[in-house]
Design a protein around this motif. Structure first.
Motif, PDB file in Angstrom:
ATOM      1  N   VAL A  44      41.598  34.465  20.924  1.00  0.00           N
ATOM      2  CA  VAL A  44      40.908  34.465  22.212  1.00  0.00           C
ATOM      3  C   VAL A  44      41.748  33.672  23.211  1.00  0.00           C
ATOM      4  CG1 VAL A  44      38.790  33.875  23.457  1.00  0.00           C
ATOM      5  CG2 VAL A  44      38.678  34.561  21.039  1.00  0.00           C
ATOM      6  N   LEU A  45      42.053  34.281  24.353  1.00  0.00           N
ATOM      7  CA  LEU A  45      42.888  33.641  25.359  1.00  0.00           C
ATOM      8  C   LEU A  45      42.030  32.877  26.368  1.00  0.00           C
ATOM      9  CD1 LEU A  45      45.352  36.568  26.198  1.00  0.00           C
ATOM     10  CD2 LEU A  45      45.536  34.820  24.401  1.00  0.00           C
ATOM     11  N   GLY A  46      42.485  31.692  26.727  1.00  0.00           N
ATOM     12  CA  GLY A  46      41.857  30.956  27.811  1.00  0.00           C
ATOM     13  C   GLY A  46      42.282  31.551  29.146  1.00  0.00           C
ATOM     14  N   THR A  47      41.348  32.120  29.876  1.00  0.00           N
ATOM     15  CA  THR A  47      41.658  32.728  31.166  1.00  0.00           C
ATOM     16  C   THR A  47      40.824  32.146  32.299  1.00  0.00           C
ATOM     17  OG1 THR A  47      40.040  34.492  30.787  1.00  0.00           O
ATOM     18  CG2 THR A  47      42.316  34.910  30.090  1.00  0.00           C
ATOM     19  N   GLY A  48      39.782  31.385  31.966  1.00  0.00           N
ATOM     20  CA  GLY A  48      38.895  30.825  32.976  1.00  0.00           C
ATOM     21  C   GLY A  48      37.951  29.828  32.344  1.00  0.00           C
ATOM     22  N   PRO A  49      37.017  29.275  33.118  1.00  0.00           N
ATOM     23  CA  PRO A  49      36.176  28.176  32.636  1.00  0.00           C
ATOM     24  C   PRO A  49      35.242  28.534  31.486  1.00  0.00           C
ATOM     25  CG  PRO A  49      35.429  28.964  34.795  1.00  0.00           C
ATOM     26  CD  PRO A  49      36.752  29.597  34.535  1.00  0.00           C
ATOM     27  N   MET A  50      34.959  29.837  31.290  1.00  0.00           N
ATOM     28  CA  MET A  50      34.006  30.227  30.252  1.00  0.00           C
ATOM     29  C   MET A  50      34.681  30.737  28.976  1.00  0.00           C
ATOM     30  SD  MET A  50      31.244  29.498  31.752  1.00  0.00           S
ATOM     31  CE  MET A  50      30.045  30.204  30.632  1.00  0.00           C
ATOM     32  N   SER A  51      35.989  30.697  28.914  1.00  0.00           N
ATOM     33  CA  SER A  51      36.687  31.328  27.796  1.00  0.00           C
ATOM     34  C   SER A  51      36.411  30.655  26.450  1.00  0.00           C
ATOM     35  CB  SER A  51      38.197  31.351  28.057  1.00  0.00           C
ATOM     36  OG  SER A  51      38.506  32.127  29.180  1.00  0.00           O
ATOM     37  N   ALA A  52      36.287  29.347  26.439  1.00  0.00           N
ATOM     38  CA  ALA A  52      36.009  28.658  25.176  1.00  0.00           C
ATOM     39  C   ALA A  52      34.647  29.079  24.619  1.00  0.00           C
ATOM     40  CB  ALA A  52      36.066  27.143  25.372  1.00  0.00           C
ATOM     41  N   LEU A  53      33.686  29.250  25.503  1.00  0.00           N
ATOM     42  CA  LEU A  53      32.371  29.714  25.056  1.00  0.00           C
ATOM     43  C   LEU A  53      32.444  31.162  24.586  1.00  0.00           C
ATOM     44  CD1 LEU A  53      30.105  28.095  27.801  1.00  0.00           C
ATOM     45  CD2 LEU A  53      30.779  27.192  25.566  1.00  0.00           C
ATOM     46  N   GLN A  54      33.346  31.938  25.171  1.00  0.00           N
ATOM     47  CA  GLN A  54      33.562  33.308  24.702  1.00  0.00           C
ATOM     48  C   GLN A  54      34.087  33.300  23.266  1.00  0.00           C
ATOM     49  OE1 GLN A  54      32.575  35.765  26.566  1.00  0.00           O
ATOM     50  NE2 GLN A  54      33.937  37.543  26.509  1.00  0.00           N
TER      51      GLN A  54
END
Length: 312
Positions: free
Chosen positions: A148-158
């Motif tokens: 899973v790539l970090g692309t914005g503030p919600m990516s970790a929750l994704q």
């Protein structure tokens, strides 16, 4: 240039636009659908979560939808809108195929564009083994190795969401500081990488891993790239629609009923609600169409009363 007068123009022939058009055509409205033929999910192997049509090819679904709309008298124009604006008590819509259409009301259902990270090879795999939505594609990549790539503030929750479908999740912050969210990932067994993904490894038309900035590669079966989205409003700026902006992207501003900031113009589906799935977009299109038709009925009744009173 062909000049046409109709009651309602629906701009966009995806699930929301066709669903709205079907409802309006069945309500005996004269409907013209303008569709550019470039659906957001065209690269996906199948559409999921749509009851009775599970796994259907996205293009096949739209083909069936177009035939249903036409069976009730709706007209489909394959073109792009190049100009749209209020014109007295109506709206004028011009397409790149030479159509000049006057309509009483307009439904905007043009969808949204996904803003993918600028990583070589990523876009070519989009909708196949590079994905963004666990409910759209989670089952298809269950028990596989997922990055899973970090692309914005919600990516970790994704990343946390995808842990429901597989226990082999690797999160790449991509230089973004996720603070306490990383502790939550670690506590649930999700690995957090220190390297940055700089490319995609493909073998035999199948994603097999990612290239990292330290020169190494990591074996993976799928990559999740949470995307920001931008409402597709090309050719529609003349309408003067309000557009909302957030860290997740842009969308046409609507109220709960689908009214935009311009009286006589409604919006449905992903152009107004980017996070909705196909089934939700189709349902939203139908609901907006029912609201529109009901309001038009009462507008006509009120106008008839006013004319009757003026004749006395």
């Amino acid at each position: 240039m062909t000049t046409t007068a109709t009651e309602i123009v629906v701009v966009g022939g995806g699930s929301a636009g066709l669903s709205a058009s079907l409802t309006l055509s069945r309500a005996r409205r004269r409907v013209v659908v303008i569709d550019s033929g470039d659906p957001r999910n065209s690269s996906a192997d199948g559409a999921h979560g749509l009851l009775g049509q599970e796994g259907i090819g996205p293009i096949d679904l739209l083909r069936k939808g177009r035939e249903e709309v036409k069976s009730y008298g709706g007209r489909i124009i394959h073109a792009r809108v190049i100009d749209a604006r209020p014109d007295g008590d109506s709206f004028r819509i011009v397409t790149d195929s030479g159509d000049d259409i006057s309509a009483r009301a307009v439904v905007i259902a043009t969808g949204t564009r996904d803003q993918l990270p600028d990583i070589p090879g990523l876009r070519e795999r989009w909708g196949r083994d590079v994905i963004h939505c666990p409910y759209c594609h989670g089952w298809e990549i269950r028990d596989q190795r997922i990055g899973v790539l970090g692309t914005g503030p919600m990516s970790a929750l994704q990343a946390l969401m995808f842990n429901q479908w597989t226990t082999n999740v690797q999160f790449f912050p991509q230089g973004i500081d996720y603070g306490g969210d990383l502790a939550m990932l670690a506590a649930t067994g999700i690995s957090v990488g220190s390297q940055t993904v700089v490319g995609i490894v493909v073998q035999g038309d199948r994603l097999t891993g990612v290239h990292l900035d330290d020169g190494s590669t990591m074996a993976l079966d799928a990559v999740v790239a949470p995307t920001a989205t931008r409402a597709r409003v090309d050719g529609l700026t003349g309408l003067g629609l309000d557009i909302s902006e957030s860290p997740a992207g842009t969308a046409v501003t609507v109220d709960a009923a689908g009214h935009t900031s311009v009286p006589g113009v409604w919006a449905a589906g992903n152009v107004a609600h980017p996070a909705t799935q196909l089934s939700e977009a189709a349902a939203n299109g139908a609901r907006v169409a029912m609201t529109m038709n009901t309001e038009l009925i009462f507008q006509d009744a009120e106008r008839a009363v006013q004319e009757m009173e003026n004749d006395r």
